[in-house]
Design an enzyme around this catalytic site. Structure first.
Site, short mmCIF file in Angstrom:
data_model
loop_
_atom_site.label_atom_id
_atom_site.label_comp_id
_atom_site.label_asym_id
_atom_site.label_seq_id
_atom_site.Cartn_x
_atom_site.Cartn_y
_atom_site.Cartn_z
N CYS A 166 0.86 -1.26 0.00
CA CYS A 166 0.10 0.02 0.05
C CYS A 166 0.84 1.28 0.09
O CYS A 166 0.32 2.33 0.01
CB CYS A 166 -0.98 -0.01 1.21
N HIS A 306 -2.25 8.19 6.44
CA HIS A 306 -2.40 6.80 5.71
C HIS A 306 -3.85 6.22 6.33
O HIS A 306 -4.75 5.59 5.55
CB HIS A 306 -1.44 5.86 6.09
N GLU A 317 0.51 5.61 13.51
CA GLU A 317 0.51 6.70 12.60
C GLU A 317 0.51 8.06 13.48
O GLU A 317 1.79 8.80 13.51
CB GLU A 317 -0.13 6.76 11.27
N LYS A 338 -9.46 8.25 2.94
CA LYS A 338 -9.83 6.95 2.78
C LYS A 338 -11.28 6.84 3.31
O LYS A 338 -12.20 5.65 3.04
CB LYS A 338 -8.79 5.82 3.61
N HIS A 343 -9.72 2.04 0.55
CA HIS A 343 -8.32 1.97 0.62
C HIS A 343 -8.04 1.61 -1.04
O HIS A 343 -8.28 0.36 -1.15
CB HIS A 343 -8.03 1.10 1.63
N PHE A 404 1.84 -3.30 3.97
CA PHE A 404 2.01 -4.99 4.50
C PHE A 404 3.78 -5.21 4.12
O PHE A 404 4.07 -4.73 3.06
CB PHE A 404 1.43 -6.08 3.79
#
Length: 417
Positions: A166, A306, A317, A338, A343, A404
């Protein structure tokens, strides 16, 4: 080596919020959710039965018959967004000193997963004459969008497809920024595309328990920073950005949206799918990007976070952002778009870069919708724009993406002066 200035001269986008930059931006400012029940296949077998699908996408508006026949949906999205960005920039590759001055760096996380699913299913189910389509391999390759974009416009310079889950689109933008800054290219079309609303993708992420299961209220499902968040909403689409060396853009009279002034990538080196609980990699990623830009967190007006609406990621974050300012109040505001687009996985950084750039040009911070009760684990020194857009002069915007594998990528955009 003397660094070149890198500016943004063209934008293109499509997501569940719209099929061009204008509609995406207007709907983001107005806090519209793109989530709804999945229509691409019967999702009753899965715990999650909704996503943020494109509405009314017609590739024939911008792609010819051969391009559609030979490309997976993710590539079609990429070609579509690239077409808008090229029109917007007014760039004509034929008028460059050399076609090798123009390149494409285009990312995707899953590539042609739809093609892979379709071909394998048809092969297995066709007992009488099992065979694969001759375009099977080219269509599902993760580099094919980058390749086909370069073919469409005759861009013969740097061309490849980074993959960092991502964080992919931000990785692509950073690479494009660096190559132009180093004098290796004059123009690079960059960004990313993703078509992940498929049985394999929805089923796989459901098995990971990464997706929200609010089937009764899809538009309320993506709720970054909220205490009741239960996972992300899958989204799809693409976004394209034309990065150009400043003197080159100036010479051809191009309009300039903003400037890229810093970017960085780091690794958490912690877990396959979970972020570092204290945001260690994210902290250093933002820190390094800002240092390259010659800025500190106190100079940043907006962060497009994010923040996917997962229990662990949103907190780590925000801890990283708070650590940058040592817990002190700053002029910084942040939001997660998002909450509206879903996403977009490998394309997330590209669409969020466009929202960051538009925040600078229009002086508006798009909201985080659905965040009603802030998680008390979110540091109290941070100002999150919730429910409604906020008018604010934005000189510097930072966009974060994390993936990931522990991949982190941050890009810093600045008002062009």
């Amino acid at each position: 080596m003397n660094s070149k200035r890198v500016v943004i001269t063209g934008l293109g986008a499509l997501s569940a919020l719209g099929l061009d930059v204008r509609s995406n931006w207007e709907n983001a400012k107005n806090g519209k959710s793109g989530a709804s029940a999945i229509t691409y296949f019967n999702a009753e077998k899965f715990k999650t039965q909704f996503a943020a699908e494109l509405d009314g996408f017609d590739p024939s508006l911008k792609l010819d018959r051969n391009e559609m026949k030979r490309s997976d949906l993710y590539t079609q999205y990429g070609l579509y967004a690239a077409s808008e960005a090229m029109e917007d920039s007014g760039l004509e590759v034929s008028k460059l000193d050399s076609p090798f001055d123009a390149g494409v760096i285009w990312g995707t996380s899953q590539g042609g997963l739809n093609t892979f699913e379709k071909e394998m299913r048809e092969f297995v189910e066709n007992d009488s004459n099992p065979r694969f389509n001759p375009f099977f391999i080219p269509k599902f390759l993760g580099n094919m969008a980058s390749g086909m974009i370069s073919m469409k416009y005759g861009m013969m310079g740097i061309n490849y497809a980074p993959v960092s889950a991502c964080a992919t689109s931000n990785s692509a933008i950073m690479d494009a920024f660096n190559y132009i800054k180093w004098g290796k290219a004059k123009v690079i079309l960059t960004g990313g595309s993703e078509a992940p609303i498929s049985e394999a993708s929805i089923g796989g992420f459901s098995a990971l328990k990464a997706l929200s299961t609010r089937n009764e209220a899809p538009q309320k499902a993506s709720r970054p920073f909220d205490i009741e968040r239960d996972g992300f909403v899958m989204g799809e689409g693409a976004a394209a950005i034309i990065l150009e060396e400043y003197e080159h853009a100036k010479k051809r009279g191009a309009k300039i949206y903003a400037e890229v002034v810093g970017a960085a990538m780091t690794a958490d080196a912690y877990h396959m799918t979970a972020t570092h609980p204290e945001g260690l990699g994210a902290f250093h990623c933002m820190k390094f990007a800002l240092e390259e830009a010659g800025l500190t967190i106190k100079d940043v007006d907006y962060i497009n976070a994010h923040a996917t609406s997962t229990p662990l990621g949103d907190v780590s974050e925000t801890k990283a952002i708070s650590k940058l300012s040592n817990g002190e109040k700053t002029n910084l505001h942040l939001s997660s778009t998002k909450s509206m687009t879903g996403h977009l996985l490998g394309a997330a950084g590209a669409i969020e870069a466009i929202f960051s750039i538009k925040a600078i040009t229009d002086g508006v911070i798009p909201p985080t919708i659905n965040t009603e009760n802030l998680d008390p684990a979110i540091p109290s020194d941070l100002e999150i724009v919730c429910q409604q857009a906020m008018e604010k002069k934005v000189k510097v915007a930072l966009s974060n993406t994390f993936g990931f594998g522990g991949h982190n990528a941050s890009v810093v955009f600045k008002e062009f002066i």
